[in-house]
Structure formats: structure tokens, C-alpha cells
Design a protein around this motif. Structure first.
Motif, PDB file in Angstrom:
ATOM      1  N   GLN A 183     -12.999 -53.807 -19.942  1.00  0.00           N
ATOM      2  CA  GLN A 183     -12.819 -55.238 -20.182  1.00  0.00           C
ATOM      3  C   GLN A 183     -11.418 -55.414 -20.772  1.00  0.00           C
ATOM      4  O   GLN A 183     -10.971 -54.577 -21.551  1.00  0.00           O
ATOM      5  CB  GLN A 183     -13.843 -55.748 -21.209  1.00  0.00           C
ATOM      6  N   GLY A 184     -10.757 -56.486 -20.396  1.00  0.00           N
ATOM      7  CA  GLY A 184      -9.495 -56.833 -21.051  1.00  0.00           C
ATOM      8  C   GLY A 184      -8.282 -56.029 -20.598  1.00  0.00           C
ATOM      9  O   GLY A 184      -7.195 -56.193 -21.133  1.00  0.00           O
ATOM     10  N   ARG A 185      -8.413 -55.148 -19.569  1.00  0.00           N
ATOM     11  CA  ARG A 185      -7.240 -54.373 -19.158  1.00  0.00           C
ATOM     12  C   ARG A 185      -6.292 -55.219 -18.329  1.00  0.00           C
ATOM     13  O   ARG A 185      -5.081 -55.066 -18.415  1.00  0.00           O
ATOM     14  CB  ARG A 185      -7.661 -53.110 -18.363  1.00  0.00           C
ATOM     15  N   ASP A 186      -6.846 -56.151 -17.509  1.00  0.00           N
ATOM     16  CA  ASP A 186      -5.988 -56.867 -16.555  1.00  0.00           C
ATOM     17  C   ASP A 186      -4.898 -57.695 -17.242  1.00  0.00           C
ATOM     18  O   ASP A 186      -3.771 -57.751 -16.764  1.00  0.00           O
ATOM     19  CB  ASP A 186      -6.820 -57.722 -15.574  1.00  0.00           C
ATOM     20  N   ASP A 187      -5.227 -58.306 -18.374  1.00  0.00           N
ATOM     21  CA  ASP A 187      -4.177 -59.109 -19.021  1.00  0.00           C
ATOM     22  C   ASP A 187      -3.716 -58.492 -20.360  1.00  0.00           C
ATOM     23  O   ASP A 187      -3.148 -59.171 -21.210  1.00  0.00           O
ATOM     24  CB  ASP A 187      -4.615 -60.569 -19.208  1.00  0.00           C
ATOM     25  N   ALA A 188      -3.965 -57.180 -20.519  1.00  0.00           N
ATOM     26  CA  ALA A 188      -3.678 -56.537 -21.811  1.00  0.00           C
ATOM     27  C   ALA A 188      -2.182 -56.535 -22.151  1.00  0.00           C
ATOM     28  O   ALA A 188      -1.811 -56.696 -23.317  1.00  0.00           O
ATOM     29  CB  ALA A 188      -4.198 -55.106 -21.805  1.00  0.00           C
ATOM     30  N   THR A 189      -1.334 -56.361 -21.140  1.00  0.00           N
ATOM     31  CA  THR A 189       0.108 -56.298 -21.430  1.00  0.00           C
ATOM     32  C   THR A 189       0.587 -57.650 -21.973  1.00  0.00           C
ATOM     33  O   THR A 189       1.276 -57.715 -22.997  1.00  0.00           O
ATOM     34  CB  THR A 189       0.878 -55.900 -20.160  1.00  0.00           C
ATOM     35  N   GLY A 190       0.170 -58.718 -21.306  1.00  0.00           N
ATOM     36  CA  GLY A 190       0.542 -60.060 -21.763  1.00  0.00           C
ATOM     37  C   GLY A 190      -0.067 -60.358 -23.125  1.00  0.00           C
ATOM     38  O   GLY A 190       0.579 -60.938 -23.999  1.00  0.00           O
ATOM     39  N   ARG A 191      -1.306 -59.952 -23.327  1.00  0.00           N
ATOM     40  CA  ARG A 191      -1.983 -60.224 -24.605  1.00  0.00           C
ATOM     41  C   ARG A 191      -1.277 -59.497 -25.757  1.00  0.00           C
ATOM     42  O   ARG A 191      -1.087 -60.042 -26.842  1.00  0.00           O
ATOM     43  CB  ARG A 191      -3.445 -59.790 -24.514  1.00  0.00           C
ATOM     44  N   TRP A 361      -9.853 -45.049 -21.215  1.00  0.00           N
ATOM     45  CA  TRP A 361     -10.014 -43.587 -21.162  1.00  0.00           C
ATOM     46  C   TRP A 361     -11.096 -43.136 -22.154  1.00  0.00           C
ATOM     47  O   TRP A 361     -11.961 -42.334 -21.823  1.00  0.00           O
ATOM     48  CB  TRP A 361      -8.652 -42.975 -21.491  1.00  0.00           C
ATOM     49  N   VAL A 362     -11.062 -43.712 -23.362  1.00  0.00           N
ATOM     50  CA  VAL A 362     -12.076 -43.374 -24.378  1.00  0.00           C
ATOM     51  C   VAL A 362     -13.467 -43.774 -23.866  1.00  0.00           C
ATOM     52  O   VAL A 362     -14.426 -42.999 -23.948  1.00  0.00           O
ATOM     53  CB  VAL A 362     -11.767 -44.102 -25.719  1.00  0.00           C
ATOM     54  N   GLN A 363     -13.573 -44.959 -23.286  1.00  0.00           N
ATOM     55  CA  GLN A 363     -14.884 -45.439 -22.797  1.00  0.00           C
ATOM     56  C   GLN A 363     -15.366 -44.565 -21.638  1.00  0.00           C
ATOM     57  O   GLN A 363     -16.543 -44.220 -21.558  1.00  0.00           O
ATOM     58  CB  GLN A 363     -14.771 -46.898 -22.361  1.00  0.00           C
ATOM     59  N   ASN A 364     -14.466 -44.179 -20.731  1.00  0.00           N
ATOM     60  CA  ASN A 364     -14.843 -43.309 -19.612  1.00  0.00           C
ATOM     61  C   ASN A 364     -15.372 -41.975 -20.113  1.00  0.00           C
ATOM     62  O   ASN A 364     -16.329 -41.425 -19.584  1.00  0.00           O
ATOM     63  CB  ASN A 364     -13.644 -43.049 -18.688  1.00  0.00           C
ATOM     64  N   ARG A 365     -14.735 -41.463 -21.151  1.00  0.00           N
ATOM     65  CA  ARG A 365     -15.113 -40.129 -21.633  1.00  0.00           C
ATOM     66  C   ARG A 365     -16.410 -40.146 -22.437  1.00  0.00           C
ATOM     67  O   ARG A 365     -17.141 -39.168 -22.455  1.00  0.00           O
ATOM     68  CB  ARG A 365     -13.975 -39.529 -22.466  1.00  0.00           C
ATOM     69  N   THR A 366     -16.664 -41.267 -23.116  1.00  0.00           N
ATOM     70  CA  THR A 366     -17.904 -41.320 -23.902  1.00  0.00           C
ATOM     71  C   THR A 366     -19.044 -41.899 -23.073  1.00  0.00           C
ATOM     72  O   THR A 366     -20.209 -41.775 -23.452  1.00  0.00           O
ATOM     73  CB  THR A 366     -17.725 -42.209 -25.158  1.00  0.00           C
ATOM     74  N   GLY A 367     -18.705 -42.585 -21.976  1.00  0.00           N
ATOM     75  CA  GLY A 367     -19.731 -43.226 -21.160  1.00  0.00           C
ATOM     76  C   GLY A 367     -20.362 -44.427 -21.856  1.00  0.00           C
ATOM     77  O   GLY A 367     -21.434 -44.884 -21.503  1.00  0.00           O
ATOM     78  N   PHE A 368     -19.650 -44.953 -22.854  1.00  0.00           N
ATOM     79  CA  PHE A 368     -20.164 -46.104 -23.601  1.00  0.00           C
ATOM     80  C   PHE A 368     -19.127 -47.227 -23.509  1.00  0.00           C
ATOM     81  O   PHE A 368     -17.989 -47.055 -23.933  1.00  0.00           O
ATOM     82  CB  PHE A 368     -20.404 -45.689 -25.064  1.00  0.00           C
ATOM     83  N   TYR A 369     -19.548 -48.351 -22.930  1.00  0.00           N
ATOM     84  CA  TYR A 369     -18.581 -49.407 -22.607  1.00  0.00           C
ATOM     85  C   TYR A 369     -18.634 -50.565 -23.607  1.00  0.00           C
ATOM     86  O   TYR A 369     -19.703 -50.950 -24.056  1.00  0.00           O
ATOM     87  CB  TYR A 369     -18.797 -49.863 -21.162  1.00  0.00           C
ATOM     88  N   TRP A 370     -17.462 -51.061 -23.960  1.00  0.00           N
ATOM     89  CA  TRP A 370     -17.341 -52.053 -25.031  1.00  0.00           C
ATOM     90  C   TRP A 370     -17.364 -53.476 -24.477  1.00  0.00           C
ATOM     91  O   TRP A 370     -16.961 -53.721 -23.337  1.00  0.00           O
ATOM     92  CB  TRP A 370     -16.022 -51.874 -25.797  1.00  0.00           C
ATOM     93  N   GLN A 371     -17.757 -54.395 -25.357  1.00  0.00           N
ATOM     94  CA  GLN A 371     -17.688 -55.825 -25.033  1.00  0.00           C
ATOM     95  C   GLN A 371     -16.221 -56.255 -25.032  1.00  0.00           C
ATOM     96  O   GLN A 371     -15.405 -55.677 -25.756  1.00  0.00           O
ATOM     97  CB  GLN A 371     -18.398 -56.645 -26.123  1.00  0.00           C
TER      98      GLN A 371
END
Ligand code: NAD
Length: 432
Positions: A183-191, A361-371
Motif C-alpha cells: 500500500q502507498g508505494r505508487d505515490d510514495a516519492t511524491g508523498r 520488502w519487509v512485508q514480503n519477507r514477513t508475509g504480513f501486510y500493513w494497512q
């Protein structure tokens, strides 16, 4: 400016930063050389049956703080020197943000606009086939950059999983949500850039409605910073893409501008007064003219080297937020410093992208996805912290913010490099 100059510029900035901190000559020497540079031929069977070979690159610059991390660019001007410089900047960017990655960058010398969708997919998969032994979740982790996007990252991660015969989403970040993106990667640079400007707004006591902004480049990064600033009332008076710029003194309605650009691939001017929006006759400008407009904040968000010794003296903005990587040359830095222009440097201003890539990367490795809200808050907190650390050093050193930010990164890189041993340690005579 040639790309060779770009790398020399980057090294000079390293030397300037080193003057403010205690760092060994060995560390500086280490940071002047990339760890690994790879040049590959990327074969592509075109839709008409013919075969074309494209040049591809991947440079891992330094991995002392962790696996290397950096984007992949599809552009006709991509070359080894450009990629090496971008990889050096990534090394510093990850250190500024204090995330456990080194720096890398890559790309293919291609004009993606000339390829069909099918050709683009085959090219992206073919590139991964060539570099598969060099990348990996614990080795080197690519991400999107100019003219690459989430779809392309998805194809690449999929190809890597096919080659390694295991599900490996953490090999690439900036993927679509359905393929393990954050979540939030698409506009992370602008944010991230927006949080920098908000910190500056508080320090300078700005009222957003009185602040005029010009943005060069209206792609992923340019559109998202425009969206966030517009929401807060900033006046976005000029934007541009590779074909040219549009200007409207009262400011544009950014959401309609984004919608139009993405539907028609053209910049068409929309102005809204309350709920009434209409197409306006915006003034057409060149990209060069946009840079020297009478605005308060200038945001280069396209390519490197656009502000140089020949046009820096004509810049009227008092603040430049470097959303693009390397938009200002070292000669221009000097001129802008003398004019008292505050430059929030790229290795800080556009670091929101790599920060949320790290979260992915952290979420992929833990398999736990954040809001979404969790991602936004973690990003805000990291950006605000890094901005204020750099700002404090700038005041302490009485230097430019760029020099201060490089020094902050260099301090962290030096700690990691010197923890492995220095000349003084090995010559100290003790047994352990
Ligand atoms: P993008 O491909 O989405 O958009 C690039 C934009 O620049 C397009 O609007 C294009 O028309 C415009 N452009 C191209 N050539 C131009 C020219 N000569 N003059 C003016 N505009 C031109 O790319 P992006 O991802 O938005 O990246 C833009 C800049 O931001 C790059 O320097 C990139 O390295 C940097 N950046 C991007 C990210 C990210 O997460 N996307 C992260 C960090 C830094």
C-alpha cells in the motif's frame, strides 16, 4: 553535460561533505568505486518477427549497509556512467533514510514508447533472464524508475520466480498490490517530498495559498507531489512533460490535469474556481522557460542535469525541491548557493520511494501486510526525522542543505565501513 561529468560531480559532492566530518581516507576511497558493474545484451523478438538486441546495465555500488537497492530505467540515453552515478546516489539515499540497504541502479537503453505492450513484457522478462544471478532478496533488489512502472516490476518478479522455481516477491519492489506490492508505494516519492516541504512550510511560516509552484516532469513522481501540494492549497502554476510546459498564473486544478494527462497522454490545462472547472487557455512554455519562472518553489521531477551553469543565474525560485535525481549540476549548486536558494537535495527529497520499497520488502519477507495508514505514518515519521537531521546539520555547518545531507549519509556509511576495520585498527598492535 555528459554523463561522465555526472559521476565526477557526484564524487566532488562526496569530497565536499567529507570536509565537515571525521572520516578515514580509506572510506572515501572505497566510496569512489562501484562494487560491481554488469553490462548485458537483452535480445528481443519483435512483433514483426525480427530480432533486436538492447543494451542493459546493473550497477551495485556499495553493500556495506545491506543488500543493494535501486531502480531500473528504460530510456534511450541510459548508459553505464549514468547508471553508476544513480547507483552512488542510491547508496547515499538509503543511508540518509537509515534503511538497511546499499545502493544500485540499472536500466535498458531503449525508447519504451516505440514498443508494443507485448514487446515491453518480453523485453522486461529477457532482462531478468540476463541478470537473474546478480539479483535476489538478499543481494540486490530492483524497483521502478523513469519509464518503468508497477506492471513491469510485476513481470520481472514473476520471471525471477519462474527462473528460481520459488515464490520470491521480495526480489523486486514497486510491484502491483496483487503481486505483493505495498500500500502507498505508487505515490510514495511524491508523498515523501511533500513531507519535506511541509517541514519547510512550518519553519518558514508559509501560507500555502500564497505559494506558487512549478513542476518539471509530470510522471509518477511529478504528479503525486502536485496532487499533495494542491490538496493543501498550494498554487501549481506550471507543469511540463517531455513535449513542453503549460502555465496559468491562477494555478491548475491538479486532479483534472492528472486525469487528462493519463487519458490523453497530453497536458491540457484545467482551472477550477470552487466547484466550477473549465479548460483554460494555458500559456505554452518550453521546459527551459518553466525552470526560470517567477515562482516560490521549483520542483524538477524529470531528468538529471537540467539546471546548470548557463541557466542557474536565471532561476527565480527561492526553494528547489529535487524530486528528480541529480537535476542540478555542481556548478549550478555554487551559483544557487550565492543566490541564497535553498535546495532540498534529491537524496532526501525523493527518498520516499525507496523508503516504501523497504517497507514492501519487509512485508514480503514477513508475509504480513500493513494497512495504508500504517505505511503513510511510518513514511511520514522517517521523512520528518531525516529532514530535520539534515536541516540541523545545515545550520551547524553553515553549509548548503546538500552538503549537510551528504555528510549525514557519509557519517553512517563510514560507521559501517570502518566497523570492518581500518588501517589504524590493523596497525594498533593489539592481538584482537
Ligand atoms: P516517469 O517516467 O513516471 O515520468 C517522467 C516524466 O518526465 C514524464 O512526465 C516525462 O514526460 C517527463 N520528461 C521526460 N523527459 C523530459 C524532458 N526532457 N523534459 C521535461 N520532462 C521530461 O518517471 P518518474 O518515476 O516520475 O521519475 C522522474 C524522476 O524522479 C527521475 O529523475 C527519477 O529518477 C526520480 N525518482 C523517481 C522515483 C519513483 O519512485 N518513481 C523515486 C525516486 C526518484
Amino acid at each position: 553535460m555528459t554523463n561522465k561529468n555526472l559521476f565526477q560531480d557526484a564524487l566532488q559532492r562526496l569530497d565536499l561533505a567529507a570536509q565537515h566530518i571525521s572520516v578515514s581516507a580509506e572510506t572515501i576511497e572505497r566510496l569512489k568505486h562501484p562494487l560491481r558493474s554488469l553490462e548485458v545484451s537483452v535480445p528481443l523478438r519483435m512483433d514483426d518477427g525480427s530480432l533486436k538486441i538492447f543494451k542493459g546495465y546493473r550497477v551495485c555500488y556499495n553493500d556495506f549497509r545491506g543488500p543493494t537497492k535501486g531502480g531500473l530505467r528504460y530510456h534511450p540515453q541510459v548508459c553505464l556512467d549514468e547508471v553508476t552515478t544513480l547507483a552512488l546516489w542510491m547508496t547515499f539515499k538509503c543511508a540518509v533514510m537509515d534503511i538497511p540497504f546499499g545502493g544500485a541502479k540499472g536500466g535498458i537503453e531503449v525508447n519504451p514508447k516505440e514498443l508494443s505492450r507485448m514487446e515491453l513484457e518480453k523485453l522486461s522478462r529477457s532482462f531478468i533472464e540476463q541478470v537473474a544471478d546478480f539479483i535476489g532478496p538478499d543481494k540486490d533488489i530492483p524497483a521502478p524508475d523513469v519509464y518503468t512502472n508497477a506492471t513491469i516490476m510485476g513481470w520481472m518478479a514473476d520471471e525471477y520466480s519462474n527462473i528460481t522455481r520459488q515464490h520470491s516477491p521480495a526480489v523486486i519492489t514497486g510491484k502491483p498490490l496483487e503481486l505483493g506490492g505495498s500500500q502507498g508505494r505508487d505515490d510514495a516519492t511524491g508523498r515523501g517530498a511533500y513531507h519535506c516541504l511541509k517541514e519547510l512550510e512550518a519553519k518558514r511560516g508559509w501560507t500555502p495559498e500564497t505559494i506558487k509552484v512549478a513542476i518539471q516532469g509530470f510522471g509518477n513522481a511529478g504528479q503525486s507531489i502536485a496532487k499533495f501540494l494542491h490538496q493543501d492549497g498550494y498554487k501549481i502554476v506550471a507543469v511540463s512533460d517531455s513535449k513542453g510546459a503549460i502555465y496559468h498564473a491562477d494555478g491548475f486544478d491538479v486532479p483534472s490535469l492528472i486525469q487528462n494527462k493519463n487519458e490523453t497522454r497530453r497536458l491540457q490545462a484545467v482551472y477550477c474556481d470552487g466547484s466550477v472547472c473549465e479548460m483554460v487557455d494555458a500559456k505554452q512554455l518550453s521546459n527551459e522557460e518553466l525552470l526560470t519562472l517567477d515562482v516560490d518553489v521549483l520542483i524538477p521531477a524529470a531528468l538529471e542535469g537540467v539546471i546548470h551553469q548557463n541557466n542557474a543565474k536565471n532561476i527565480q525560485a527561492k526553494v528547489i525541491l529535487e524530486v528528480a535525481n541529480g537535476p542540478i549540476t555542481i556548478q549550478a549548486d555554487e551559483i544557487l548557493d550565492k543566490k541564497d536558494v535553498l535546495v532540498v537535495p534529491d537524496i532526501l527529497a525523493n527518498a520516499g520511494g525507496v523508503t516504501v520499497s523497504y517497507f514492501e520488502w519487509v512485508q514480503n519477507r514477513t508475509g504480513f501486510y500493513w494497512q495504508e495508514t500504517e505505511v503513510y505514518e511510518k513514511l511520514r515519521s522517517k521523512m520528518v526525522h531525516a529532514f530535520n537531521e539534515a536541516f540541523k546539520r545545515m545550520e551547524e555547518y553553515k553549509s548548503s542543505m546538500r552538503v549537510a545531507t551528504y555528510a549525514l549519509a557519509l557519517d553512517r556509511l563510514a560507521t559501517a565501513i570502518e566497523a570492518r576495520g581500518t588501517k589504524e585498527f590493523f596497525n594498533s598492535g593489539s592481538k584482537h
